[in-house]
Scaffold this active site. Structure first.
Site, PDB file in Angstrom:
ATOM      1  N   ASP A 116       0.835  -1.201   0.000  1.00  0.00           N
ATOM      2  CA  ASP A 116       0.000   0.000   0.000  1.00  0.00           C
ATOM      3  C   ASP A 116       0.871   1.253   0.000  1.00  0.00           C
ATOM      4  O   ASP A 116       0.593   2.220  -0.719  1.00  0.00           O
ATOM      5  CB  ASP A 116      -0.919  -0.022   1.222  1.00  0.00           C
ATOM      6  N   GLU A 127      -2.044  -5.213  -3.794  1.00  0.00           N
ATOM      7  CA  GLU A 127      -1.067  -4.445  -3.013  1.00  0.00           C
ATOM      8  C   GLU A 127      -0.022  -5.372  -2.391  1.00  0.00           C
ATOM      9  O   GLU A 127       1.156  -5.021  -2.300  1.00  0.00           O
ATOM     10  CB  GLU A 127      -1.772  -3.623  -1.942  1.00  0.00           C
TER      11      GLU A 127
END
Length: 222
Positions: free
Chosen positions: A47, A118
């Site tokens: 992320d 992610e």
């Protein structure tokens, strides 16, 4: 050990054969499998790598002010955008899920797809470094960067401005229902503008449901 089909899939994503099978298995493993190593820690890392990659990209290619850059960044790294990109590369079929999660449609869950893509970025960063991870992001997000993500006003802001401009009360959002298992939650939200009407919408997060409700309200009443 990675299956050959999964190995080939990852190699196509990162531009080189994967070296650490355990790392990539972890990136593809959901908690519903009961395994100790799941994608959550890699998703946390990925992320941040994704956010920095997109922020650097926007800074290099746009002369917009900070507010506009932030608007585009938020749209490009949103759960919905991540899930859309995961679907484009058919990521769902490679995610390792427990039986109940599979039966509940976990392979097509926005939350799971967004988290796993992610996690893959995080795994790429650990195995091949910043340049490779940034290259992966730029390849996967090229269509989203060229599209309209974040370029138009957010539906909730647009609805609020519309209500003010028409001398109406501010929109009110109310959670109608929260349903489904933790890995495949569905939220139904209703937005109301007094004296005008109300619209309901459903999504995999409360925030996305509010956004969709505002968008549909504008389409119906504005």
């Amino acid at each position: 050990m990675l299956e050959q089909a999964v190995r080939d899939y990852i190699a196509a994503l990162i531009g080189a054969p994967p070296k650490d099978d355990a790392l990539w298995i972890e990136a593809l493993t959901h908690g519903s499998t009961g395994e100790r190593r799941t994608y959550e820690r890699l998703e946390f890392l990925g992320d941040r790598v994704l956010g920095l990659s997109i922020a650097e990209w926007l800074h290099a290619t746009s002369q917009d002010a900070e507010g506009r850059l932030s608007q585009r960044l938020n749209a490009l790294v949103s759960r919905a955008t991540c899930a859309d990109i995961a679907r484009e590369i058919d990521l769902g079929r490679h995610i390792r899920l427990g039986k109940q999660a599979r039966d509940d449609g976990g392979h097509d869950s926005d939350n799971i797809l967004g988290d796993v893509i992610e996690a893959l970025i995080g795994a790429c960063f650990l195995e091949r470094g910043w340049e490779a991870a940034r290259g992966m992001v730029r390849t996967l997000w090229s269509g989203a960067m060229e599209g309209k993500a974040g370029k138009r006003k957010h539906p909730k802001s647009a609805l609020q401005e519309w209500a003010a401009g028409n001398k109406r009360r501010m929109p009110e959002y109310r959670l109608i229902e929260r349903a489904g298992p933790d890995h495949a939650l569905r939220f139904t939200v209703e937005v109301t503008v007094h004296g005008v009407g109300a619209v309901q919408a459903t999504a995999t997060s409360k925030q996305d449901a509010e956004t969709r409700a505002a968008e549909e309200f504008m389409e119906k009443y504005a």
